[in-house]
Design a protein around this motif. Sequence first.
Motif, short mmCIF file in Angstrom:
data_model
loop_
_atom_site.label_atom_id
_atom_site.label_comp_id
_atom_site.label_asym_id
_atom_site.label_seq_id
_atom_site.Cartn_x
_atom_site.Cartn_y
_atom_site.Cartn_z
N THR A 24 0.56 -9.00 1.06
CA THR A 24 0.96 -7.82 1.82
C THR A 24 1.84 -6.90 0.97
OG1 THR A 24 0.87 -9.07 3.88
CG2 THR A 24 2.14 -7.03 3.94
N GLY A 25 2.62 -7.50 0.08
CA GLY A 25 3.55 -6.73 -0.75
C GLY A 25 2.90 -5.99 -1.91
N LYS A 26 1.62 -6.26 -2.17
CA LYS A 26 0.93 -5.54 -3.24
C LYS A 26 0.86 -4.06 -2.88
CE LYS A 26 -2.78 -8.19 -3.40
NZ LYS A 26 -4.08 -8.73 -3.78
N ASN A 27 1.17 -3.22 -3.85
CA ASN A 27 1.11 -1.76 -3.67
C ASN A 27 1.93 -1.25 -2.49
OD1 ASN A 27 -0.79 -1.59 -5.85
ND2 ASN A 27 -2.37 -2.27 -4.43
N LEU A 28 3.03 -1.93 -2.20
CA LEU A 28 3.91 -1.53 -1.11
C LEU A 28 4.57 -0.19 -1.42
CD1 LEU A 28 5.43 -2.45 1.54
CD2 LEU A 28 7.20 -3.28 0.01
N ASP A 29 4.49 0.73 -0.49
CA ASP A 29 5.15 2.02 -0.61
C ASP A 29 6.35 2.01 0.33
OD1 ASP A 29 6.00 4.65 -0.64
OD2 ASP A 29 4.06 5.51 -0.09
N THR A 30 7.57 1.95 -0.23
CA THR A 30 8.77 1.84 0.59
C THR A 30 9.05 3.10 1.40
OG1 THR A 30 10.18 2.51 -1.26
CG2 THR A 30 9.87 0.13 -0.90
N LYS A 31 8.31 4.16 1.15
CA LYS A 31 8.48 5.39 1.93
C LYS A 31 7.45 5.47 3.06
CE LYS A 31 10.47 7.92 -1.90
NZ LYS A 31 10.28 9.01 -2.85
N ASN A 32 6.54 4.49 3.12
CA ASN A 32 5.49 4.47 4.13
C ASN A 32 5.89 3.51 5.25
OD1 ASN A 32 3.15 3.70 5.62
ND2 ASN A 32 1.85 4.45 3.98
N LYS A 69 13.41 0.46 5.97
CA LYS A 69 12.57 1.09 6.99
C LYS A 69 13.36 2.12 7.78
CE LYS A 69 9.48 0.02 10.84
NZ LYS A 69 9.98 0.88 11.87
N ASP A 70 14.59 1.77 8.15
CA ASP A 70 15.44 2.68 8.93
C ASP A 70 15.79 3.95 8.14
OD1 ASP A 70 15.38 0.86 11.00
OD2 ASP A 70 17.39 0.06 10.61
N ALA A 71 15.78 3.87 6.81
CA ALA A 71 16.04 5.05 5.97
C ALA A 71 14.92 6.08 6.11
CB ALA A 71 16.21 4.64 4.52
N ASN A 72 13.77 5.63 6.59
CA ASN A 72 12.64 6.50 6.90
C ASN A 72 12.25 7.42 5.74
OD1 ASN A 72 10.65 7.27 8.71
ND2 ASN A 72 11.88 8.94 9.56
N GLY A 73 12.25 6.86 4.52
CA GLY A 73 11.82 7.63 3.36
C GLY A 73 12.87 8.57 2.79
#
Length: 116
Positions: A24-32, A69-73
């Motif tokens: 699941t962590g592959k290609n994770l976009d922390t802004k998505n 997640k709470d930072a919402n990008g």
Amino acid sequence: MSVGALTACSGGNYCDDLKSYVDTGKNLDTKNSKDLDKILDQSKKVEKSAPKDLKDDWKTLIDYIQKVKDANGDTTKLAELAKGGDLSKIESAQQAITKQAKDTCKIDMSSMGSSN
């Protein structure tokens, strides 16, 4: 059976759950937000099946993912998280999880998705 073997097997199939987490962590976009929802859900599943000695480490990691997640990008908020005082605690948790993954499950988390 040794205590270590019992611990590694407690609460479900930790190694399978961990493999799913890594995939699941592959290609994770922390802004998505959807990517973060997926990794957060998978993290909670792994925490439930994790050996007792890793439960706190998984909780630390889950709390951090929730904050991302709470930072919402918001790059300012993400930068504050990266500089935050919890960073050493998070790194320590990740090291413990990564070491156990390699030693017990033969999963190389550094490559996110590949197993040795």
